[in-house]
Design an enzyme around this catalytic site. Structure first.
Site, PDB file in Angstrom:
ATOM      1  N   LYS A  52      64.178 129.218  56.147  1.00  0.00           N
ATOM      2  CA  LYS A  52      64.199 128.778  57.552  1.00  0.00           C
ATOM      3  C   LYS A  52      65.583 128.237  57.915  1.00  0.00           C
ATOM      4  CE  LYS A  52      59.283 128.154  57.463  1.00  0.00           C
ATOM      5  NZ  LYS A  52      58.167 127.332  56.984  1.00  0.00           N
ATOM      6  N   GLN A  96      56.892 121.060  56.212  1.00  0.00           N
ATOM      7  CA  GLN A  96      56.381 122.120  55.353  1.00  0.00           C
ATOM      8  C   GLN A  96      55.115 121.666  54.632  1.00  0.00           C
ATOM      9  OE1 GLN A  96      57.870 125.338  55.092  1.00  0.00           O
ATOM     10  NE2 GLN A  96      55.901 125.702  54.110  1.00  0.00           N
ATOM     11  N   ASP A 119      55.447 124.588  65.023  1.00  0.00           N
ATOM     12  CA  ASP A 119      54.477 125.253  64.149  1.00  0.00           C
ATOM     13  C   ASP A 119      53.139 125.428  64.872  1.00  0.00           C
ATOM     14  OD1 ASP A 119      54.769 126.367  61.698  1.00  0.00           O
ATOM     15  OD2 ASP A 119      54.623 124.510  60.554  1.00  0.00           O
TER      16      ASP A 119
END
Ligand code: NDP
Length: 279
Positions: A52, A96, A119
């Protein structure tokens, strides 16, 4: 005729190339900013976070990578999230998953400002998705819809079966398909006759995490089959939840693993970050 392979890498590249051009055309110093937070040393998480960060650099985004030790407390992580929420250079925050067991994922995800929740996991954004209101759509489900649309097949009116009901893939992708006017069935581990559902499905999305769970003989001829599964087997290779060889003989369209859903997830993260910046 074998299935047409949906090239996720190519479609993802088209998205990221478009974003790169938009960033290059920006006036002044302002640019999209993404913060990625990792807690602990889970090897898969290390690799996801690094890719990312790399993608941010490639597109000209401002990028912050926070790597915290396994023993980080929930309070410390919440403090960092609050700092990132307040940082005007940051438009997207990604924590994450999975987090270490002593930290509540639910609490941390809910602490991210919904406007920076690129997200799409915040309860507010998931609620808006269910209500078919403007929201930040979760990256993997958003990418899956783009892959289905890339086939040119109309989603409205089709029978869609989603196998898996997780909060991060199964449920949001089912909501997106419903918003696209498909007739949606969600199957899971307690479903008694998976094949009977799949045999009716024009569109199949499989997000289970069991290699080769779905074989060609379970599918309807010509179905669009999206394989979300990523299973690392003893051969060291990544395998999907769909048995590619047998499914290819029956499906109309099929995503490969790797090279299908995976690249789309990261492209949609970059798109969500750009949209959070631009809004
Ligand atoms: P979860 O483990 O959270 O959910 C798996 C789901 O599969 C559950 O709903 C479970 O049912 C269901 N299930 C388990 N066994 C069966 C079965 N025999 N028949 C039907 N359904 C079954 O997984 P995730 O949704 O997080 O991930 C699924 C897969 O997708 C994984 O391989 C993951 O690595 C991959 N993934 C890939 C991404 C990408 O970008 N390529 C992104 C996210 C995930 P129940 O609810 O009843 O337990």
């Amino acid at each position: 005729m074998p299935a047409q392979i949906i090239d996720g890498k190519k479609i993802a590249k088209q998205i990221t190339e478009g974003l790169k051009k938009k960033v290059a055309a920006l006036q002044g110093d302002a640019r999209p900013g993404l913060a990625v937070v990792r807690v602990g040393d889970d090897p898969a998480s290390v690799s996801y976070v690094n890719s990312k960060e790399k993608k941010c650099k490639e597109l000209g985004y401002y990028s912050v990578k926070k790597e915290l030790p396994e023993e980080t407390s929930e309070k410390e992580l919440l403090k960092l999230v609050a700092e990132l929420n307040a940082d005007p250079r940051i438009h997207g925050i990604l924590v994450q998953l999975p987090l270490p067991k002593h930290i509540s994922e639910q609490k941390v995800l809910a602490a991210i400002s919904p406007e920076k929740d690129v997200d799409g996991f915040h309860p507010m954004n998931l609620g808006r998705l269910l209500r078919h209101e403007k929201t930040i759509e979760s990256c993997t489900p958003k990418g899956i819809i783009k892959l289905i649309k890339s086939t040119g097949i109309e989603i409205a009116g089709k029978n869609a079966v989603v196998v898996g009901r997780s909060n991060i893939v199964g449920k949001p992708v089912a909501a997106l398909l419903l918003n696209e006017n498909a007739t949606v069935t969600i199957c899971h581990s307690k479903t008694t006759d998976l094949t009977s559902h799949l045999k009716q499905a024009d569109i199949v999305v499989v997000a289970v995490g069991q290699a080769s769970l779905i074989t060609g003989d379970m599918l309807k001829k010509g179905a669009v089959v999206i394989d979300v599964g990523t299973n690392r087997l003893e051969d060291g290779k990544l395998h999907g939840d769909v048995d590619f060889e047998s499914a290819e003989k029956v499906a109309g369209f099929l995503t490969p693993v790797p090279g299908g859903v995976g690249p789309m997830t990261i492209a949609c993260l970059m798109e969500n970050t750009y949209e959070a910046f631009a809004s």
